[in-house]
Design an enzyme around this catalytic site. Structure first.
Site, PDB file in Angstrom:
ATOM      1  N   HIS A  19     103.292 -54.433  18.501  1.00  0.00           N
ATOM      2  CA  HIS A  19     104.864 -54.239  18.417  1.00  0.00           C
ATOM      3  C   HIS A  19     105.298 -55.743  18.222  1.00  0.00           C
ATOM      4  CE1 HIS A  19     105.532 -55.175  22.258  1.00  0.00           C
ATOM      5  NE2 HIS A  19     105.023 -54.025  22.800  1.00  0.00           N
ATOM      6  N   HIS A  22     104.833 -58.419  20.682  1.00  0.00           N
ATOM      7  CA  HIS A  22     103.510 -59.180  20.399  1.00  0.00           C
ATOM      8  C   HIS A  22     103.820 -60.150  19.523  1.00  0.00           C
ATOM      9  CE1 HIS A  22     101.963 -55.149  21.899  1.00  0.00           C
ATOM     10  NE2 HIS A  22     101.784 -55.952  22.869  1.00  0.00           N
ATOM     11  N   CYS A 127      98.077 -50.835  39.197  1.00  0.00           N
ATOM     12  CA  CYS A 127      98.796 -50.198  37.870  1.00  0.00           C
ATOM     13  C   CYS A 127      97.786 -50.549  36.766  1.00  0.00           C
ATOM     14  CB  CYS A 127     100.210 -50.859  37.898  1.00  0.00           C
ATOM     15  SG  CYS A 127     100.946 -50.491  36.157  1.00  0.00           S
ATOM     16  N   CYS A 130      99.473 -52.655  34.158  1.00  0.00           N
ATOM     17  CA  CYS A 130      99.643 -54.006  34.141  1.00  0.00           C
ATOM     18  C   CYS A 130      98.104 -54.482  34.332  1.00  0.00           C
ATOM     19  CB  CYS A 130     100.338 -54.493  35.529  1.00  0.00           C
ATOM     20  SG  CYS A 130     102.049 -53.819  35.623  1.00  0.00           S
ATOM     21  N   CYS A 144     105.271 -48.658  40.101  1.00  0.00           N
ATOM     22  CA  CYS A 144     104.963 -50.183  39.452  1.00  0.00           C
ATOM     23  C   CYS A 144     106.618 -50.500  38.918  1.00  0.00           C
ATOM     24  CB  CYS A 144     104.374 -49.991  38.313  1.00  0.00           C
ATOM     25  SG  CYS A 144     104.241 -51.610  37.090  1.00  0.00           S
ATOM     26  N   HIS A 147     106.213 -50.681  34.846  1.00  0.00           N
ATOM     27  CA  HIS A 147     105.841 -49.496  33.997  1.00  0.00           C
ATOM     28  C   HIS A 147     106.620 -48.227  34.584  1.00  0.00           C
ATOM     29  CE1 HIS A 147     102.638 -52.402  32.723  1.00  0.00           C
ATOM     30  NE2 HIS A 147     102.915 -51.680  31.542  1.00  0.00           N
ATOM     31  N   LYS A 293     112.360 -52.894  27.785  1.00  0.00           N
ATOM     32  CA  LYS A 293     110.992 -53.418  27.087  1.00  0.00           C
ATOM     33  C   LYS A 293     110.366 -52.141  26.283  1.00  0.00           C
ATOM     34  CE  LYS A 293     107.114 -56.111  28.752  1.00  0.00           C
ATOM     35  NZ  LYS A 293     105.658 -55.391  28.636  1.00  0.00           N
ATOM     36  N   LYS A 296     106.046 -46.873  23.664  1.00  0.00           N
ATOM     37  CA  LYS A 296     106.129 -45.614  22.921  1.00  0.00           C
ATOM     38  C   LYS A 296     106.773 -44.606  23.506  1.00  0.00           C
ATOM     39  CE  LYS A 296     102.961 -46.229  19.188  1.00  0.00           C
ATOM     40  NZ  LYS A 296     101.683 -45.821  18.686  1.00  0.00           N
TER      41      LYS A 296
HETATM   42  N1  MSP Z   1      96.050 -58.637  28.135  1.00  0.00           N
HETATM   43  C1  MSP Z   1      96.818 -59.332  28.912  1.00  0.00           C
HETATM   44  C2  MSP Z   1      97.026 -60.755  28.607  1.00  0.00           C
HETATM   45  C3  MSP Z   1      95.717 -61.598  28.881  1.00  0.00           C
HETATM   46  S1  MSP Z   1      95.953 -63.218  28.694  1.00  0.00           S
HETATM   47  C4  MSP Z   1      94.583 -63.974  29.314  1.00  0.00           C
HETATM   48  C5  MSP Z   1      98.201 -58.741  28.570  1.00  0.00           C
HETATM   49  N2  MSP Z   1      98.383 -58.038  27.235  1.00  0.00           N
HETATM   50  S2  MSP Z   1      99.535 -57.394  26.624  1.00  0.00           S
HETATM   51  O1  MSP Z   1      99.046 -56.671  25.284  1.00  0.00           O
HETATM   52  O2  MSP Z   1     100.224 -56.638  27.289  1.00  0.00           O
HETATM   53  O3  MSP Z   1     100.530 -58.604  25.861  1.00  0.00           O
HETATM   54  C6  MSP Z   1     101.007 -59.297  26.803  1.00  0.00           C
HETATM   55  C7  MSP Z   1     102.095 -60.394  26.059  1.00  0.00           C
HETATM   56  O4  MSP Z   1     102.588 -59.644  24.768  1.00  0.00           O
HETATM   57  C8  MSP Z   1     103.241 -60.662  26.862  1.00  0.00           C
HETATM   58  O5  MSP Z   1     102.972 -61.548  27.750  1.00  0.00           O
HETATM   59  C9  MSP Z   1     103.999 -61.218  25.968  1.00  0.00           C
HETATM   60  O6  MSP Z   1     103.656 -62.676  25.648  1.00  0.00           O
HETATM   61  C10 MSP Z   1     103.834 -60.211  24.686  1.00  0.00           C
HETATM   62  N3  MSP Z   1     104.897 -59.267  24.553  1.00  0.00           N
HETATM   63  C11 MSP Z   1     104.471 -57.824  24.793  1.00  0.00           C
HETATM   64  N4  MSP Z   1     105.622 -57.176  24.823  1.00  0.00           N
HETATM   65  C12 MSP Z   1     106.593 -58.197  24.756  1.00  0.00           C
HETATM   66  C13 MSP Z   1     108.038 -57.806  24.757  1.00  0.00           C
HETATM   67  N5  MSP Z   1     108.644 -56.717  24.636  1.00  0.00           N
HETATM   68  N6  MSP Z   1     108.872 -58.949  24.648  1.00  0.00           N
HETATM   69  C14 MSP Z   1     108.356 -60.184  24.673  1.00  0.00           C
HETATM   70  N7  MSP Z   1     107.037 -60.426  24.636  1.00  0.00           N
HETATM   71  C15 MSP Z   1     106.138 -59.321  24.767  1.00  0.00           C
HETATM   72  O7  MSP Z   1      99.384 -58.837  29.289  1.00  0.00           O
END
Ligand code: MSP
Length: 471
Positions: A19, A22, A127, A130, A144, A147, A293, A296
């Site tokens: 999304h 990311h 969790c 997380c 959590c 979440h 945040k 879905k």
């Molecule tokens: N897989 C772990 C990270 C491992 S790194 C060794 C993870 N993945 S995640 O898919 O949940 O993605 C996390 C990262 O995506 C967040 O830390 C952030 O950088 C980015 N974001 C995910 N959702 C976000 C927002 N709503 N806003 C900003 N960044 C976001 O955690």
């Protein structure tokens, strides 16, 4: 030898499609990578996917697929999104890649040889969203904090990493390298939690098997974070020596919710391995939609493609870095995106470009400074101010860098209005004005390119000029 610059994004969980949250992190990393390439550095920009663990296992079960089949069909959603957004990563790592799995096993063996792993029994809260352990004192009502879901109680045999052993070393490290914990406002939170003491970390699970088998005891799989963090090393070649061409990383860009893993657990693992920690972990804020945040279940999930198709890739890239200060949380809103597009991209930049092109075609080929009688150097002198953007980029203050760049673009427009070349009869005066405008635009494209590569490319084509490097 060229100076190097190594930047990473977190590796994203492939339990769903990406999304715009990311995309936010990935675009920021892309700007840094492009900026540093344009500054003449040898850049390595790594992104990728985190594919093991309970969260993926559960999502695959739900979809009635094997975990590997499940992640494989989601990968193109990530690679396509990054291609669409003009992300210039040098490599895309998957934690299911063989070389990565081997690197993790090597790392675990080395940490074991150091005497930093022991077998025990874990009992506590977990969790899955997380992929993190919580203690009762961290949470209210077994829920959590991120979440908002009830935590699972985990009770199983586990191997532990002696994180507690590194408390003092971590605190010394933070004080010797203050910019490691960035931005500054995040440092206190980490330091005060580390000061309270560190628990050893459970690094294996036995209740499911979607993970890297733990070397020497294969009924355990490696805890997903202990598998994921080493991607930053395996992605540049570890355990082969060539990883040192880019290591230590210059910056790991991460969202604030995963700062702890990067600022505490990761450097402790590296201390145990005898490897230098990265120079900086930058924990940015959340991109929220309607103040929440994205997820879905909250029905506020927006994909990068939806926005890029509707408004264009560069408008999206510009808006999220211009309207939200990178360290802070900020709400994504289509209304402010449109407003930004109109005022900064269409009015300021578009108009300047349009008027310049029309003028030049009507009058001359682009003049060079040697053909001019009078240089009228004010605007070019003003362009020096663009260089303030370098410091802002170094500090990951993208909004401030854009402010500086657009202040200059507005100055160029003002110069055109004031000099009004369309009213001027004297050809040599017109040449001077056009020279100033085109030279300013040429310099500006270098600053625009990292943020809006497509737009910078168009300007360079239309004006027939090469985008310069930063001196
Ligand atoms: N897989 C772990 C990270 C491992 S790194 C060794 C993870 N993945 S995640 O898919 O949940 O993605 C996390 C990262 O995506 C967040 O830390 C952030 O950088 C980015 N974001 C995910 N959702 C976000 C927002 N709503 N806003 C900003 N960044 C976001 O955690």
């Amino acid at each position: 030898m060229k100076e190097t610059f190594y930047v990473t994004t977190p590796i994203y969980y492939v339990n769903d499609v990406p999304h715009i949250g990311h995309a936010y992190t990935t675009i920021a990393a892309d700007v840094l990578a492009r900026w540093n390439r344009r500054s003449g550095k040898e850049v390595f920009f790594l992104t990728g996917t985190d594919e093991h663990g309970k969260k993926i296992d559960e999502a695959a079960n739900k979809a009635n697929k094997s975990p590997k089949e499940f992640v494989d069909q989601l990968i193109p959603h990530f690679t396509d999104a990054w291609k669409l957004l003009n992300i210039s990563n040098d490599k895309f790592i998957r934690t299911t890649d063989k070389y990565h799995e081997e690197a993790v096993k090597t790392i675990i063996k080395k940490i074991q040889e150091k005497g930093d792993i022991y077998k025990g029994f874990y009992e506590g809260l977990y969790c899955v969203g997380c992929e993190a352990f919580y203690t009762e004192k961290d949470v209210e009502n077994n829920t959590c904090p991120i979440h908002k879901k009830e935590l699972e109680r985990v009770k199983e045999e586990s191997y532990f990493f002696k994180l507690s052993k590194y408390q003092k070393r971590l605190l010394e490290f933070y004080s010797a390298y203050p910019s490691f914990l960035s931005p500054t406002k995040r440092a206190n939170e980490i330091i005060s939690r580390v000061k309270q003491g560190l628990n050893d970390l459970s690094i294996t699970r036995t209740s499911f098997n979607w993970g890297i088998p733990f070397p020497g005891d294969e009924k355990h799989v490696v805890y997903v974070w202990f598998d994921a963090l080493p991607n930053y090393l395996s992605g540049v070649g570890y355990p082969r020596d060539n990883y040192m061409n880019f290591w230590p990383a210059d910056v790991h860009i991460v969202g604030k919710e995963i700062n702890w893993f990067h600022s505490v657990i990761w450097p402790a693992m590296l201390f145990s391995l005898g490897i230098e920690p990265p120079k900086m972990v930058y924990a940015h804020g959340w991109l929220t939609v309607n103040g929440e945040k994205m997820s879905k279940s909250l029905n506020n999930f927006i994909t990068p493609k939806q926005i890029a198709d509707k408004y264009g890739v560069d408008t999206f890239r510009y808006h999220i870095l211009r309207d939200i200060a990178f360290g802070d949380d900020g709400d994504f809103s289509e209304a402010s995106l449109v407003e930004r597009h109109n005022s900064d991209l269409a009015d300021a930049l578009g108009n300047l470009l349009q008027r310049s092109i029309v003028l030049s075609k009507k009058n001359f080929d682009f003049p060079t400074s040697s053909e001019l009688e009078d240089i009228d150097g004010e605007l070019i002198a003003e362009s020096q101010k663009l260089n303030f953007a370098h410091k802002h980029i170094e500090n990951l203050e993208f909004h401030k860098a854009l402010e500086v760049i657009w202040a200059f673009i507005r100055n160029c427009n003002k110069y055109l209005n004031d000099t009004a070349p369309w009213k001027v009869k004297d050809k040599s005066r017109i040449a001077t004005i056009l020279y100033n405008i085109f030279e300013s635009l040429r310099l500006t494209t270098a600053f625009i390119e990292p943020f809006m590569p497509e737009t910078a490319g168009k300007i360079s084509n239309q004006l027939g000029l090469e985008i310069p490097s930063f001196k």
